[in-house]
Design a protein around this motif. Structure first.
Motif, PDB file in Angstrom:
ATOM      1  N   ALA A  90       0.803  -1.215   0.000  1.00 52.98           N
ATOM      2  CA  ALA A  90       0.000   0.000   0.000  1.00 52.98           C
ATOM      3  C   ALA A  90       0.841   1.272   0.000  1.00 52.98           C
ATOM      4  O   ALA A  90       2.073   1.237   0.125  1.00 52.98           O
ATOM      5  CB  ALA A  90      -0.913  -0.002   1.234  1.00 52.98           C
ATOM      6  N   LEU A  91       0.133   2.394  -0.178  1.00 58.21           N
ATOM      7  CA  LEU A  91       0.680   3.732   0.020  1.00 58.21           C
ATOM      8  C   LEU A  91       1.922   3.997  -0.838  1.00 58.21           C
ATOM      9  O   LEU A  91       1.914   3.710  -2.026  1.00 58.21           O
ATOM     10  CB  LEU A  91       0.925   3.957   1.517  1.00 58.21           C
ATOM     11  CG  LEU A  91      -0.355   3.782   2.365  1.00 58.21           C
ATOM     12  CD1 LEU A  91      -0.031   3.569   3.825  1.00 58.21           C
ATOM     13  CD2 LEU A  91      -1.264   4.980   2.182  1.00 58.21           C
ATOM     14  N   ILE A 135     -10.501  -6.091   3.432  1.00 58.69           N
ATOM     15  CA  ILE A 135      -9.610  -5.751   2.320  1.00 58.69           C
ATOM     16  C   ILE A 135     -10.416  -5.752   1.018  1.00 58.69           C
ATOM     17  O   ILE A 135     -11.002  -6.773   0.650  1.00 58.69           O
ATOM     18  CB  ILE A 135      -8.451  -6.768   2.206  1.00 58.69           C
ATOM     19  CG1 ILE A 135      -7.595  -6.741   3.469  1.00 58.69           C
ATOM     20  CG2 ILE A 135      -7.596  -6.468   0.975  1.00 58.69           C
ATOM     21  CD1 ILE A 135      -6.898  -5.434   3.745  1.00 58.69           C
ATOM     22  N   PRO A 136     -10.476  -4.623   0.297  1.00 59.06           N
ATOM     23  CA  PRO A 136     -11.264  -4.559  -0.945  1.00 59.06           C
ATOM     24  C   PRO A 136     -10.506  -5.215  -2.108  1.00 59.06           C
ATOM     25  O   PRO A 136      -9.894  -4.550  -2.951  1.00 59.06           O
ATOM     26  CB  PRO A 136     -11.437  -3.054  -1.165  1.00 59.06           C
ATOM     27  CG  PRO A 136     -10.205  -2.451  -0.552  1.00 59.06           C
ATOM     28  CD  PRO A 136      -9.848  -3.330   0.619  1.00 59.06           C
ATOM     29  N   GLY A 154      -4.417  -1.219  -6.539  1.00 57.02           N
ATOM     30  CA  GLY A 154      -4.525  -0.597  -7.844  1.00 57.02           C
ATOM     31  C   GLY A 154      -4.314   0.907  -7.727  1.00 57.02           C
ATOM     32  O   GLY A 154      -4.329   1.462  -6.626  1.00 57.02           O
ATOM     33  N   PRO A 155      -4.126   1.603  -8.834  1.00 62.99           N
ATOM     34  CA  PRO A 155      -3.815   3.034  -8.757  1.00 62.99           C
ATOM     35  C   PRO A 155      -4.877   3.871  -8.062  1.00 62.99           C
ATOM     36  O   PRO A 155      -4.553   4.805  -7.324  1.00 62.99           O
ATOM     37  CB  PRO A 155      -3.637   3.438 -10.227  1.00 62.99           C
ATOM     38  CG  PRO A 155      -4.255   2.336 -11.030  1.00 62.99           C
ATOM     39  CD  PRO A 155      -4.108   1.096 -10.210  1.00 62.99           C
ATOM     40  N   GLU A 156      -6.150   3.545  -8.262  1.00 61.47           N
ATOM     41  CA  GLU A 156      -7.216   4.327  -7.624  1.00 61.47           C
ATOM     42  C   GLU A 156      -7.240   4.103  -6.113  1.00 61.47           C
ATOM     43  O   GLU A 156      -7.384   5.046  -5.326  1.00 61.47           O
ATOM     44  CB  GLU A 156      -8.578   3.973  -8.228  1.00 61.47           C
ATOM     45  CG  GLU A 156      -8.711   4.289  -9.705  1.00 61.47           C
ATOM     46  CD  GLU A 156      -8.179   3.173 -10.607  1.00 61.47           C
ATOM     47  OE1 GLU A 156      -8.125   3.375 -11.836  1.00 61.47           O
ATOM     48  OE2 GLU A 156      -7.850   2.089 -10.077  1.00 61.47           O
ATOM     49  N   LEU A 157      -7.085   2.846  -5.701  1.00 63.16           N
ATOM     50  CA  LEU A 157      -7.052   2.543  -4.268  1.00 63.16           C
ATOM     51  C   LEU A 157      -5.805   3.148  -3.627  1.00 63.16           C
ATOM     52  O   LEU A 157      -5.855   3.667  -2.505  1.00 63.16           O
ATOM     53  CB  LEU A 157      -7.082   1.029  -4.047  1.00 63.16           C
ATOM     54  CG  LEU A 157      -7.102   0.541  -2.585  1.00 63.16           C
ATOM     55  CD1 LEU A 157      -8.283   1.129  -1.822  1.00 63.16           C
ATOM     56  CD2 LEU A 157      -7.130  -0.987  -2.533  1.00 63.16           C
ATOM     57  N   GLY A 192     -17.035   0.955 -10.235  1.00 62.38           N
ATOM     58  CA  GLY A 192     -18.418   0.965  -9.797  1.00 62.38           C
ATOM     59  C   GLY A 192     -18.570   1.803  -8.538  1.00 62.38           C
ATOM     60  O   GLY A 192     -17.585   2.148  -7.873  1.00 62.38           O
ATOM     61  N   THR A 193     -19.813   2.107  -8.208  1.00 60.42           N
ATOM     62  CA  THR A 193     -20.075   2.979  -7.065  1.00 60.42           C
ATOM     63  C   THR A 193     -19.672   2.348  -5.730  1.00 60.42           C
ATOM     64  O   THR A 193     -19.526   3.047  -4.731  1.00 60.42           O
ATOM     65  CB  THR A 193     -21.563   3.375  -7.017  1.00 60.42           C
ATOM     66  OG1 THR A 193     -22.365   2.172  -6.991  1.00 60.42           O
ATOM     67  CG2 THR A 193     -21.936   4.204  -8.237  1.00 60.42           C
ATOM     68  N   LYS A 194     -19.450   1.053  -5.715  1.00 58.32           N
ATOM     69  CA  LYS A 194     -19.022   0.387  -4.486  1.00 58.32           C
ATOM     70  C   LYS A 194     -17.677   0.921  -4.004  1.00 58.32           C
ATOM     71  O   LYS A 194     -17.361   0.866  -2.813  1.00 58.32           O
ATOM     72  CB  LYS A 194     -18.941  -1.130  -4.724  1.00 58.32           C
ATOM     73  CG  LYS A 194     -18.599  -1.944  -3.492  1.00 58.32           C
ATOM     74  CD  LYS A 194     -18.532  -3.428  -3.831  1.00 58.32           C
ATOM     75  CE  LYS A 194     -18.089  -4.251  -2.617  1.00 58.32           C
ATOM     76  NZ  LYS A 194     -17.981  -5.701  -2.956  1.00 58.32           N
ATOM     77  N   PHE A 195     -16.907   1.475  -4.925  1.00 64.22           N
ATOM     78  CA  PHE A 195     -15.579   1.972  -4.565  1.00 64.22           C
ATOM     79  C   PHE A 195     -15.645   3.069  -3.511  1.00 64.22           C
ATOM     80  O   PHE A 195     -14.708   3.224  -2.710  1.00 64.22           O
ATOM     81  CB  PHE A 195     -14.854   2.490  -5.814  1.00 64.22           C
ATOM     82  CG  PHE A 195     -13.448   2.954  -5.553  1.00 64.22           C
ATOM     83  CD1 PHE A 195     -12.439   2.038  -5.297  1.00 64.22           C
ATOM     84  CD2 PHE A 195     -13.141   4.312  -5.543  1.00 64.22           C
ATOM     85  CE1 PHE A 195     -11.132   2.458  -5.045  1.00 64.22           C
ATOM     86  CE2 PHE A 195     -11.844   4.742  -5.299  1.00 64.22           C
ATOM     87  CZ  PHE A 195     -10.834   3.821  -5.047  1.00 64.22           C
TER      88      PHE A 195
END
Length: 243
Positions: A90-91, A135-136, A154-157, A192-195
């Protein structure tokens, strides 16, 4: 096999750099527990293995002997499987996998599930653990490593984590520096909106502000806004927390 040391030597040529105490017991069923413990301790003192978790051992490859440790990418996936935990890199560490860091940070950041794990720190490296109740996994990528695969956000997360956890991972200014290089890899419109459930609304608002006002990445900011709007998010005043 005559000795534990000899058995350890057979593993790297087969691409195996980790093992557990249970494996040792299964290979040497007639060896006394105290002898196994003493032998593994001796191998660790010689710098042949390291012990990131009780009962879990990592072989230090010859090319890393002078450094005195094995890179986390060699063993993290095996370690988390041993612990039965979901995880991802992460990060800032994830940023380096996406080409969004000028150099690999000394601190290796891992997001995982509770219960908490102790930070691993030596004079050579730090492994710092961050936590999510869930954990998504749908926003996590698998990356190939020398020994198998490793999970990386991923890049968005990665982007939203940099804002959400900035107080522990570093300043928002440092996060913005990485985001400047990461933004080209993001595509919030594909999600999706779940994000929007992966972080508090205030964190998404801060990310949107950085994208639009600081980095002048209007397209990415608009995509993020569209995602939040489609999810029916109600916006509220939120401090940026510049540190």
């Amino acid at each position: 096999m005559d000795s534990i040391a000899g058995w350890i030597d057979t593993k790297p040529p087969r691409g195996k750099y980790t093992f557990t105490r249970d494996e040792v017991v299964s290979v040497f069923p007639h060896m006394k527990a105290e002898v196994i413990s003493a032998t593994l301790s001796r191998e660790a003192k010689k710098g042949r293995i390291m012990i990131p978790q009780q009962g879990f051992y990592v072989i230090i490859p010859d090319e890393y002997k002078l450094r005195g440790f094995t890179p986390q990418s060699f063993y993290l996936d095996d370690l988390m499987r041993y612990l039965g935990k979901q995880y991802y890199v992460a990060l800032l560490s994830a940023g380096s996998y996406h080409g969004a860091a000028h150099q690999a940070p000394m601190t290796f950041c891992v997001m995982t599930e509770p219960p908490s794990m102790r930070e691993k720190k030596t004079n050579k490296f730090i492994t710092r653990f961050f936590y999510r109740s869930v954990i998504p996994v749908e926003y996590v990528e698998k990356r190939q490593t020398r020994t198998g695969t490793i999970n990386v956000s991923g890049p968005e997360l990665t982007a939203i984590d940099l804002v959400t956890y900035q107080e522990r991972a570093g300043s928002i200014t440092r996060a913005a520096t990485v985001l400047a290089e990461l933004v080209g890899k993001t595509d919030f419109a594909r999600l999706g909106t779940k994000f929007v459930k992966v972080a508090p609304v205030a964190c998404f608002q801060r990310l949107g502000y950085i994208l639009e006002e600081v980095l002048e990445e209007q397209e990415a900011a608009d995509a993020l806004y569209g995602l939040l709007n489609n999810a029916g998010v109600r916006f509220q005043t939120a401090a940026l927390k510049l540190l």
